[in-house]
Design an enzyme around this catalytic site. Structure first.
Site, short mmCIF file in Angstrom:
data_model
loop_
_atom_site.label_atom_id
_atom_site.label_comp_id
_atom_site.label_asym_id
_atom_site.label_seq_id
_atom_site.Cartn_x
_atom_site.Cartn_y
_atom_site.Cartn_z
N GLY A 81 6.67 2.54 13.64
CA GLY A 81 7.08 2.36 12.27
C GLY A 81 6.33 3.33 11.37
O GLY A 81 5.47 4.08 11.81
N GLN A 83 5.63 6.32 8.33
CA GLN A 83 6.08 7.63 7.88
C GLN A 83 5.21 8.74 8.46
O GLN A 83 4.66 8.57 9.56
CB GLN A 83 6.11 7.63 6.35
CG GLN A 83 7.08 6.58 5.81
CD GLN A 83 7.05 6.42 4.32
OE1 GLN A 83 6.49 5.47 3.79
NE2 GLN A 83 7.67 7.35 3.61
N THR A 85 2.24 11.23 9.40
CA THR A 85 0.79 11.24 9.45
C THR A 85 0.34 12.48 10.20
O THR A 85 1.15 13.20 10.80
CB THR A 85 0.21 9.97 10.09
OG1 THR A 85 -1.19 9.90 9.83
CG2 THR A 85 0.44 9.95 11.59
N HIS A 87 -2.82 14.03 12.84
CA HIS A 87 -4.01 13.89 13.67
C HIS A 87 -4.64 15.27 13.82
O HIS A 87 -3.93 16.28 13.87
CB HIS A 87 -3.64 13.36 15.06
CG HIS A 87 -2.99 12.02 15.04
ND1 HIS A 87 -3.64 10.88 14.60
CD2 HIS A 87 -1.77 11.61 15.44
CE1 HIS A 87 -2.83 9.85 14.71
NE2 HIS A 87 -1.69 10.25 15.22
N ALA A 146 -6.23 4.83 9.11
CA ALA A 146 -4.78 4.56 9.07
C ALA A 146 -4.39 3.71 10.27
O ALA A 146 -5.02 3.77 11.33
CB ALA A 146 -4.01 5.88 9.09
N GLY A 148 -0.89 2.03 12.54
CA GLY A 148 0.54 2.03 12.80
C GLY A 148 0.80 1.56 14.21
O GLY A 148 0.22 2.07 15.17
N GLY A 159 -1.57 2.51 17.33
CA GLY A 159 -2.81 1.86 16.95
C GLY A 159 -3.39 2.35 15.64
O GLY A 159 -2.81 2.13 14.58
N LEU A 160 -4.55 3.04 15.69
CA LEU A 160 -5.26 3.40 14.47
C LEU A 160 -5.94 4.75 14.62
O LEU A 160 -6.17 5.24 15.73
CB LEU A 160 -6.30 2.35 14.12
CG LEU A 160 -7.44 2.17 15.13
CD1 LEU A 160 -8.78 2.04 14.41
CD2 LEU A 160 -7.18 0.92 15.97
N CYS A 177 2.34 8.52 4.27
CA CYS A 177 3.03 7.26 3.97
C CYS A 177 3.89 7.38 2.72
O CYS A 177 3.98 6.49 1.89
CB CYS A 177 2.07 6.07 3.86
SG CYS A 177 0.73 6.22 2.69
#
Length: 245
Positions: A81, A83, A85, A87, A146, A148, A159-160, A177
């Protein structure tokens, strides 16, 4: 055979391409569905932009494809889910793969456990964080962590991400987001009160896991989880929640 929470350890992947990390997540998810033994993967990703299912796709990209190619930054559509992001190295990424249905934990409870564990982790470094309108942790309005997830037949994946000492300039490439959000990281925030340190990401991930398991125990719903597989309910739909926002 019994599986207790104390048996759960971080599986540290080190630097890991996003696509390879996703393959490992999916394989681990299938394993957890069969064994009902939770697994937690952790890694650093090279710089990559991922798009969630709630995003406006390429509308959340604030630079040209040519610029991204020059910087060797991939854009990857995902099934989580949320929007857009980003990494990058210096960001700690943790993927808890948990048999939530078996553990009797709802999606909202699970997300709140992730948030509380991460807030406690950051508090150990002097961070007084606050939640945003969507799952995410902020320091004075600057985004530090963050979240998700996706739920597939009772098992969590994704995860995060926690910004530790990563380059923040790359975040200007996207609308996080769906909004323009100022990022920060632990190294910068700690330096503001005169503290610096070396980071061992594997150890930090294991520290986070200990805090997460305390949150799970505090739900008072489980103490020991049997590892005997149960028949999967093929009719249960996949559930999206949040999206590394």
């Amino acid at each position: 055979m019994k599986f207790t929470l104390e048996d759960l350890k971080i599986e540290w992947l080190g630097p890991c391409d996003y696509e390879h990390g996703l393959e490992l997540q999916l394989a681990a998810t299938e394993s957890v569905k069969q064994t009902l033994r939770a697994r937690v993967l952790a890694c650093e990703h090279p710089t990559v932009i991922t798009l969630g299912k709630r995003g406006q796709s390429f509308a959340d990209i604030l630079t040209s494809m040519e610029t991204l190619r020059e910087k060797n930054i991939k854009i990857i559509a995902t099934d989580r889910g949320g929007q857009a992001t980003l990494h990058n190295p210096g960001q700690l990424v943790i993927y808890p793969i948990i048999p939530l249905r078996e553990w009797g934990i709802g999606v909202r409870e699970y997300v709140e456990c992730l948030e509380r564990a991460t807030a406690h982790f950051l508090a150990e470094y002097g961070m007084d964080v606050e939640r945003g309108a969507e799952p995410g942790l902020y320091v004075s309005g600057r985004k530090l962590a963050a979240f998700g997830i996706r739920i597939d037949r009772g098992v969590s994946l994704h995860g995060l991400a926690i910004n530790i000492n990563n380059d923040l300039d790359s975040f200007s490439l996207i609308r996080q987001c769906g909004q323009i959000v100022l990022p920060t990281n632990l190294a910068i925030e700690m330096a503001s009160f005169g503290v610096s340190r070396e980071w061992n990401f594997s150890d930090e991930a294991q520290k986070w896991l200990g805090l997460f398991l305390e949150e799970i125990k505090n739900l008072q719903k489980i103490s020991t989880i049997t590892s005997q597989p149960q028949e999967a309910e093929d009719s249960q739909p996949m559930v999206e929640h949040s999206g590394l926002e």
